[in-house]
Design a protein around this motif. Structure first.
Motif, PDB file in Angstrom:
ATOM      1  N   PHE A  79       0.754  -1.189   0.376  1.00  0.00           N
ATOM      2  CA  PHE A  79      -0.427   0.163   0.112  1.00  0.00           C
ATOM      3  C   PHE A  79       0.804   1.195  -0.250  1.00  0.00           C
ATOM      4  CE2 PHE A  79      -2.303  -3.060   2.102  1.00  0.00           C
ATOM      5  CZ  PHE A  79      -3.228  -2.932   1.193  1.00  0.00           C
ATOM      6  N   LEU A  80       1.850   0.967   0.638  1.00  0.00           N
ATOM      7  CA  LEU A  80       2.571   2.425   0.661  1.00  0.00           C
ATOM      8  C   LEU A  80       4.042   2.594  -0.661  1.00  0.00           C
ATOM      9  CD1 LEU A  80       3.483   1.571   4.304  1.00  0.00           C
ATOM     10  CD2 LEU A  80       1.877   3.371   3.295  1.00  0.00           C
ATOM     11  N   THR A 131      -4.258  -9.676  -2.943  1.00  0.00           N
ATOM     12  CA  THR A 131      -3.669  -9.548  -4.113  1.00  0.00           C
ATOM     13  C   THR A 131      -2.608  -8.434  -4.057  1.00  0.00           C
ATOM     14  OG1 THR A 131      -5.685 -10.272  -4.957  1.00  0.00           O
ATOM     15  CG2 THR A 131      -3.757  -9.653  -6.612  1.00  0.00           C
ATOM     16  N   THR A 132      -1.225  -8.344  -3.972  1.00  0.00           N
ATOM     17  CA  THR A 132      -0.496  -7.554  -3.977  1.00  0.00           C
ATOM     18  C   THR A 132      -0.266  -7.018  -5.578  1.00  0.00           C
ATOM     19  OG1 THR A 132       1.631  -8.753  -3.349  1.00  0.00           O
ATOM     20  CG2 THR A 132       1.739  -6.897  -4.105  1.00  0.00           C
ATOM     21  N   GLY A 133      -0.104  -7.242  -6.271  1.00  0.00           N
ATOM     22  CA  GLY A 133      -0.917  -6.245  -6.857  1.00  0.00           C
ATOM     23  C   GLY A 133      -1.869  -5.013  -7.318  1.00  0.00           C
ATOM     24  N   ILE A 134      -3.598  -6.022  -6.542  1.00  0.00           N
ATOM     25  CA  ILE A 134      -4.224  -4.756  -6.233  1.00  0.00           C
ATOM     26  C   ILE A 134      -4.086  -3.968  -4.779  1.00  0.00           C
ATOM     27  CG2 ILE A 134      -6.786  -4.464  -5.489  1.00  0.00           C
ATOM     28  CD1 ILE A 134      -7.345  -7.350  -6.709  1.00  0.00           C
ATOM     29  N   ASN A 135      -3.638  -3.998  -4.435  1.00  0.00           N
ATOM     30  CA  ASN A 135      -3.097  -2.690  -3.028  1.00  0.00           C
ATOM     31  C   ASN A 135      -1.663  -2.534  -3.693  1.00  0.00           C
ATOM     32  OD1 ASN A 135      -4.440  -4.872  -1.199  1.00  0.00           O
ATOM     33  ND2 ASN A 135      -2.455  -5.867  -0.597  1.00  0.00           N
ATOM     34  N   ILE A 136      -0.855  -1.964  -4.848  1.00  0.00           N
ATOM     35  CA  ILE A 136      -0.383  -1.611  -4.992  1.00  0.00           C
ATOM     36  C   ILE A 136      -1.303  -0.509  -6.319  1.00  0.00           C
ATOM     37  CG2 ILE A 136       1.646  -1.277  -6.303  1.00  0.00           C
ATOM     38  CD1 ILE A 136       3.285  -4.268  -6.164  1.00  0.00           C
ATOM     39  N   ALA A 137      -1.774  -0.554  -6.818  1.00  0.00           N
ATOM     40  CA  ALA A 137      -2.637  -0.346  -7.694  1.00  0.00           C
ATOM     41  C   ALA A 137      -4.003   0.604  -6.511  1.00  0.00           C
ATOM     42  CB  ALA A 137      -3.438  -0.794  -8.160  1.00  0.00           C
ATOM     43  N   LEU A 138      -4.025   0.088  -5.798  1.00  0.00           N
ATOM     44  CA  LEU A 138      -5.195   1.108  -4.823  1.00  0.00           C
ATOM     45  C   LEU A 138      -4.722   2.014  -3.935  1.00  0.00           C
ATOM     46  CD1 LEU A 138      -8.339   0.694  -3.561  1.00  0.00           C
ATOM     47  CD2 LEU A 138      -7.321  -0.409  -1.864  1.00  0.00           C
ATOM     48  N   GLY A 139      -3.247   1.778  -3.321  1.00  0.00           N
ATOM     49  CA  GLY A 139      -2.228   2.683  -2.120  1.00  0.00           C
ATOM     50  C   GLY A 139      -1.633   3.554  -3.687  1.00  0.00           C
ATOM     51  N   GLY A 140      -1.232   3.434  -4.669  1.00  0.00           N
ATOM     52  CA  GLY A 140      -1.193   4.494  -5.726  1.00  0.00           C
ATOM     53  C   GLY A 140      -2.157   5.516  -6.047  1.00  0.00           C
ATOM     54  N   SER A 141      -3.158   5.046  -6.453  1.00  0.00           N
ATOM     55  CA  SER A 141      -3.938   5.892  -6.844  1.00  0.00           C
ATOM     56  C   SER A 141      -4.316   6.685  -5.903  1.00  0.00           C
ATOM     57  CB  SER A 141      -5.546   5.384  -7.710  1.00  0.00           C
ATOM     58  OG  SER A 141      -5.546   4.263  -6.470  1.00  0.00           O
ATOM     59  N   GLY A 153      -6.384  10.341   3.020  1.00  0.00           N
ATOM     60  CA  GLY A 153      -6.841   8.426   2.191  1.00  0.00           C
ATOM     61  C   GLY A 153      -7.023   8.241   2.900  1.00  0.00           C
ATOM     62  N   GLY A 154      -6.707   7.824   4.419  1.00  0.00           N
ATOM     63  CA  GLY A 154      -7.672   7.200   4.738  1.00  0.00           C
ATOM     64  C   GLY A 154      -8.807   6.566   5.116  1.00  0.00           C
ATOM     65  N   ILE A 155      -9.587   7.640   4.687  1.00  0.00           N
ATOM     66  CA  ILE A 155     -11.581   8.134   4.418  1.00  0.00           C
ATOM     67  C   ILE A 155     -11.612   7.719   3.532  1.00  0.00           C
ATOM     68  CG2 ILE A 155     -11.515  10.103   3.132  1.00  0.00           C
ATOM     69  CD1 ILE A 155     -13.408  10.626   4.589  1.00  0.00           C
ATOM     70  N   PHE A 156     -11.405   7.337   2.985  1.00  0.00           N
ATOM     71  CA  PHE A 156     -10.708   6.153   0.934  1.00  0.00           C
ATOM     72  C   PHE A 156     -10.806   4.448   1.240  1.00  0.00           C
ATOM     73  CE2 PHE A 156     -11.056  10.226  -0.427  1.00  0.00           C
ATOM     74  CZ  PHE A 156     -12.373  10.652  -1.454  1.00  0.00           C
ATOM     75  N   LEU A 157      -9.098   4.373   1.621  1.00  0.00           N
ATOM     76  CA  LEU A 157      -8.419   3.283   1.910  1.00  0.00           C
ATOM     77  C   LEU A 157      -9.231   2.788   3.079  1.00  0.00           C
ATOM     78  CD1 LEU A 157      -5.978   1.346   1.442  1.00  0.00           C
ATOM     79  CD2 LEU A 157      -4.540   2.356   3.035  1.00  0.00           C
ATOM     80  N   SER A 158      -9.579   3.088   4.134  1.00  0.00           N
ATOM     81  CA  SER A 158     -10.013   1.707   5.310  1.00  0.00           C
ATOM     82  C   SER A 158     -11.468   1.579   4.414  1.00  0.00           C
ATOM     83  CB  SER A 158     -10.101   3.317   6.271  1.00  0.00           C
ATOM     84  OG  SER A 158     -10.724   2.254   7.336  1.00  0.00           O
ATOM     85  N   PRO A 159     -12.271   2.255   4.227  1.00  0.00           N
ATOM     86  CA  PRO A 159     -13.817   1.202   4.215  1.00  0.00           C
ATOM     87  C   PRO A 159     -13.408   0.484   2.599  1.00  0.00           C
ATOM     88  CG  PRO A 159     -14.361   4.056   3.673  1.00  0.00           C
ATOM     89  CD  PRO A 159     -12.417   3.429   3.934  1.00  0.00           C
ATOM     90  N   VAL A 160     -12.502   0.511   1.867  1.00  0.00           N
ATOM     91  CA  VAL A 160     -12.159  -0.555   0.018  1.00  0.00           C
ATOM     92  C   VAL A 160     -11.799  -1.645   1.033  1.00  0.00           C
ATOM     93  CG1 VAL A 160     -10.651  -0.637  -1.669  1.00  0.00           C
ATOM     94  CG2 VAL A 160     -11.984   1.575  -1.193  1.00  0.00           C
ATOM     95  N   LEU A 161     -10.670  -1.628   2.550  1.00  0.00           N
ATOM     96  CA  LEU A 161     -10.284  -2.727   3.230  1.00  0.00           C
ATOM     97  C   LEU A 161     -11.378  -4.045   3.673  1.00  0.00           C
ATOM     98  CD1 LEU A 161      -6.718  -0.950   3.859  1.00  0.00           C
ATOM     99  CD2 LEU A 161      -7.643  -2.758   1.556  1.00  0.00           C
ATOM    100  N   HIS A 162     -12.364  -2.178   4.543  1.00  0.00           N
ATOM    101  CA  HIS A 162     -13.353  -3.075   4.502  1.00  0.00           C
ATOM    102  C   HIS A 162     -14.054  -4.112   3.933  1.00  0.00           C
ATOM    103  CE1 HIS A 162     -12.352  -1.908   9.131  1.00  0.00           C
ATOM    104  NE2 HIS A 162     -12.564  -0.590   9.189  1.00  0.00           N
ATOM    105  N   ALA A 174      -4.736   0.676  11.554  1.00  0.00           N
ATOM    106  CA  ALA A 174      -3.284   0.771  12.279  1.00  0.00           C
ATOM    107  C   ALA A 174      -3.162   1.115  11.078  1.00  0.00           C
ATOM    108  CB  ALA A 174      -2.540   0.045  12.581  1.00  0.00           C
ATOM    109  N   LEU A 175      -3.477   0.234   9.396  1.00  0.00           N
ATOM    110  CA  LEU A 175      -2.866   0.541   8.235  1.00  0.00           C
ATOM    111  C   LEU A 175      -3.268   2.218   8.139  1.00  0.00           C
ATOM    112  CD1 LEU A 175      -1.505   0.009   5.052  1.00  0.00           C
ATOM    113  CD2 LEU A 175      -3.963  -0.929   4.827  1.00  0.00           C
ATOM    114  N   ALA A 176      -4.534   2.471   7.705  1.00  0.00           N
ATOM    115  CA  ALA A 176      -4.891   3.771   7.723  1.00  0.00           C
ATOM    116  C   ALA A 176      -4.536   4.617   8.025  1.00  0.00           C
ATOM    117  CB  ALA A 176      -6.895   4.172   8.246  1.00  0.00           C
TER     118      ALA A 176
END
Length: 251
Positions: A79-80, A131-141, A153-162, A174-176
């Motif tokens: 993600f980072l 899926t590492t590829g999805i995580n990388i794309a999600l984090g980058g966008s 960005g946490g406001i978008f990342l957290s719901p998607v991961l949920h 923690a990740l957010a």
């Protein structure tokens, strides 16, 4: 100190207090407040101020999560690895004021919807997402958007991961927190490299102090004082109103 600055200081203190009590950062609310037309602030002031507030709010939470063992580098690095340079690029990108406010308004609209529909509890039974590829794309966008509008960005990342059932709620929080911290720093670095920030320390320092004090008090109140779902719903409505007010003034 004029009346508008006093309003912001009190508002930031209250936002930090309530958000910290339920484990949130509150970056979108700080940004929504700063961007209101009544304060007549430029993006050169708004963008660095919002990122600095993000950094103040999430630093202590990130440290706590790390000490609790909720941050495992082998899980969070995808993600980072792209989000940090993308946040830098977003921060470096200079936007016209009207373009920035329109983009911010629509971003806040989406954030309000995401906050409203996010469930209170997450069922992680039967999870199979890794899926590492999805995580990388999600984090980058999300990282690029974070740098561009300074929303963290946490406001978008957290719901998607949920939704994807990536992990339990505590690990996602923690990740957010870590995501917001590193991308806020990276976005701010990009802004400095581009010569964008108009740092007015007499304006920003009282806001940072308010956020720090509110966050410290809120974290000690604990989540039992406030219902996280209610906070999300109330915040969603407030952000929606703020977004409409921004768009009304700049469209």
């Amino acid at each position: 100190m004029d009346a508008s600055q006093l309003i912001l200081i009190v508002s930031f203190f209250c936002i930090a207090l309530v958000y910290a009590s339920v484990g949130f950062g509150g970056g979108s609310s700080y940004l929504a407040m700063l961007a209101q037309p009544m304060f007549m602030l430029t993006q050169g002031i708004i963008r660095p101020a919002a990122l600095l507030c993000n950094i103040i709010v999430v630093t202590s939470g990130t440290i706590i999560f790390y000490r609790e063992g909720k941050i495992a580098w082998k899980e969070v690095w995808p993600f980072l690895v792209v989000s940090v340079p993308m946040a830098y690029m977003g921060g470096f990108w200079k936007l016209k004021d009207d373009t920035f406010f329109v983009l911010l308004g629509f971003t806040l609209l989406v954030a309000a919807i995401v906050l409203w529909i996010q469930p209170e509890k997450i069922n992680t039974l039967g999870k199979n997402y890794n899926t590492t590829g999805i995580n990388i794309a999600l984090g980058g966008s999300i990282g690029f958007l974070s740098g561009l509008v300074s929303i963290g960005g946490g406001i978008f990342l957290s719901p998607v991961l949920h939704f994807l059932r990536w992990a339990d709620a505590r690990k996602i929080s923690a990740l957010a927190s870590l995501f917001i911290l590193v991308n806020s720093i990276s976005g701010l670095a990009g802004q400095f490299q581009a010569g964008l920030p108009e740092i007015q320390w007499t304006f920003i320092l009282p806001l940072l102090a308010a956020v720090f004090l509110g966050g410290q008090i809120g974290s000690r109140l604990g989540a039992r004082k406030f219902n996280p779902l209610y906070i999300k719903r109330i915040t969603a409505v407030l952000i929606l109103v703020a977004a409409v007010n921004i768009l009304k003034d700049h469209l």
